[in-house]
Design a protein around this motif. Structure first.
Motif: not given
Length: 452
Positions: A408-417, A435-441
């Motif tokens: 999770t996290g914003g950088t998880a969206k990257s195809p490179v990652l 990508h952004f909501g897992s931690v908040t939830a």
């Protein structure tokens, strides 16, 4: 009560809606507000914050910041003569204000990156506390407007380690700043939860059997990994300590990817890797300082008068002075964030496309660069390697292999990652969460667990 993700890149707030966490809209910012602040001058921050504080806190705060408030009031009066208000701007509004006049005002992005830094003077710690408190006050006000009621209890997310240099001493400093800021703006009860653990709680809600999960939370400033035993039975436990098999964390996150890409992808157009007239290689340190927006000491050095004189001499000594003049322009007009923002926007664009053109005509006429997804991957090899090492460290400490890797996290969206992780774990299912909501939830679920 709320779950509060005070993130390096974005802030978000969650509340429970029945048995499901809901991420609240924060006014015009939507569900996520960028973690940035802009003030007409740095001295305005303390005065603005003083006006926002609960009445019971204002007197105490005024005693602690008496000299700063006096200096701020003088600055406020001078700005008023020029027709400039003393209001602060947050999120995208802060970035827009900075981009309009980069060499005016005071802009800071991702202050969480500085928490726990070594060598901070007491005045710097107070400044960061006030910046954090101002941002928290703004989010709290938006939250209460969205809910229509006061909020006094919160669980705030925290990385495993804020900074890598001083271990628990850094963590204690950062947590003290966050706690003081949160209580100052009106949160009466403040608890913390590891961000990767919180992200794991949200994923756990989807499981129907006991599972070993390696949670990888790649935030804006840190990457944290936790091996957690999850499942329906585990979710009912008040004490989850025996389910947390291992932790690892380091200060490497989305900001570091942006900085690495700015350095290796953009800075060659400013003279990096070029030659001096003598035939020697161009000194690289000033280029690193220019883009190191998450290092207060590097940025202080880059914007010093001594470095300005050094760069002027470097232009005279360069084989291609026009290129190095661009770096001098960055220094004179405080354009570091402008350059790194261009790299960040390209990184985001690479989620959907393989090439991206960026325009930097405000720095130099006709300055335009075309960057590719492969350029980004090449620039970030070191950061990708550090994330892999953190994952392996968590696995080694746990003494067992994961059955699932949850990212999770914003950088998880990257195809490179994604491609990199698939190569590192070819035989393990990789699940990419919100990508952004897992931690908040997850923080919101934990808030209900401990406060109800």
């Amino acid at each position: 009560m709320i779950g509060f993700d005070y993130g390096t890149s974005n802030c978000a707030v969650g509340v429970m809606d029945g048995n499901r966490p809901m991420i609240l809209p924060l006014g015009k910012h939507g569900r996520y507000i960028a973690s940035s602040l802009y003030a007409p001058s740095r001295e305005m921050i303390v005065n603005w914050l003083h006006r926002q504080l609960p009445a019971a806190e204002q007197h105490h705060f005024a005693q602690q910041r008496r000299l700063q408030l006096q200096k701020g009031q003088t600055e406020l009066n001078e700005l008023a003569l020029d027709g400039i208000s003393g209001e602060l701007f947050f999120g995208r509004d802060a970035l827009n204000s900075y981009l309009q006049e980069p060499d005016e005002g005071y802009y800071i992005k991702s202050p969480k990156s500085f928490l726990g830094a070594s060598g901070l003077l007491p005045a710097q710690i107070e400044l960061f506390e006030d910046i954090v408190a101002a941002m928290m006050s703004n989010v709290k006000t938006l939250t209460e407007a969205s809910l229509g009621r006061a909020v006094t209890q919160t669980v705030i997310g925290r990385p495993v380690n804020f900074q890598g240099q001083r271990g628990e001493e850094s963590n204690d400093q950062a947590l003290a700043i966050l706690t003081q800021a949160a209580k100052r703006v009106g949160f009466k009860e403040v608890e913390f939860q590891f961000e990767p653990v919180a992200a794991g709680f949200e994923y756990e809600a989807s499981l129907n059997k006991e599972t070993r999960v390696l949670v990888v939370d790649i935030g804006g400033g840190t990457t944290d990994c936790s091996m957690i035993l999850m499942g329906p039975q585990q979710a009912q436990r008040e004490d989850r300590s025996r389910d947390l098999l291992s932790h690892s964390g380091e200060r490497v996150g989305g900001n570091d990817f942006d900085i690495a890409f700015a350095l290796k992808g953009i800075m060659p157009a400013f003279g990096l890797n070029s030659l001096l007239a003598s035939g020697k290689t161009m000194p690289a340190n000033s280029y690193w300082q220019a883009v190191a927006i998450n290092d207060i000491h590097q940025q202080t050095g880059f914007y010093s008068a001594a470095n300005g004189r050094f760069l002027q001499q470097l232009v005279r000594d360069a084989a291609e002075p026009a290129l190095v003049s661009r770096l001098l322009r960055v220094q004179k007009h405080k354009l570091s964030y402008r350059v790194v923002n261009a790299a960040e926007q390209s990184k985001i664009a690479f989620t959907e496309q393989t090439r991206q053109r960026i325009e930097l005509c405000d720095i130099d006429n006709n300055l335009s660069l075309e960057l590719s997804r492969d350029d980004f991957a090449q620039a970030c090899q070191r950061e990708l390697g550090r994330i892999t090492s953190l994952m392996q460290s968590a696995i080694t400490e746990a003494g067992t292999q994961p059955e699932v890797v949850f990212v999770t996290g914003g950088t998880a969206k990257s195809p490179v990652l994604k491609r990199f992780l698939q190569r590192a774990f070819p035989h393990t299912p990789i699940v990419v969460g919100d990508h952004f909501g897992s931690v908040t939830a997850g923080l919101t679920r934990w808030a209900r667990r401990i406060y109800c």
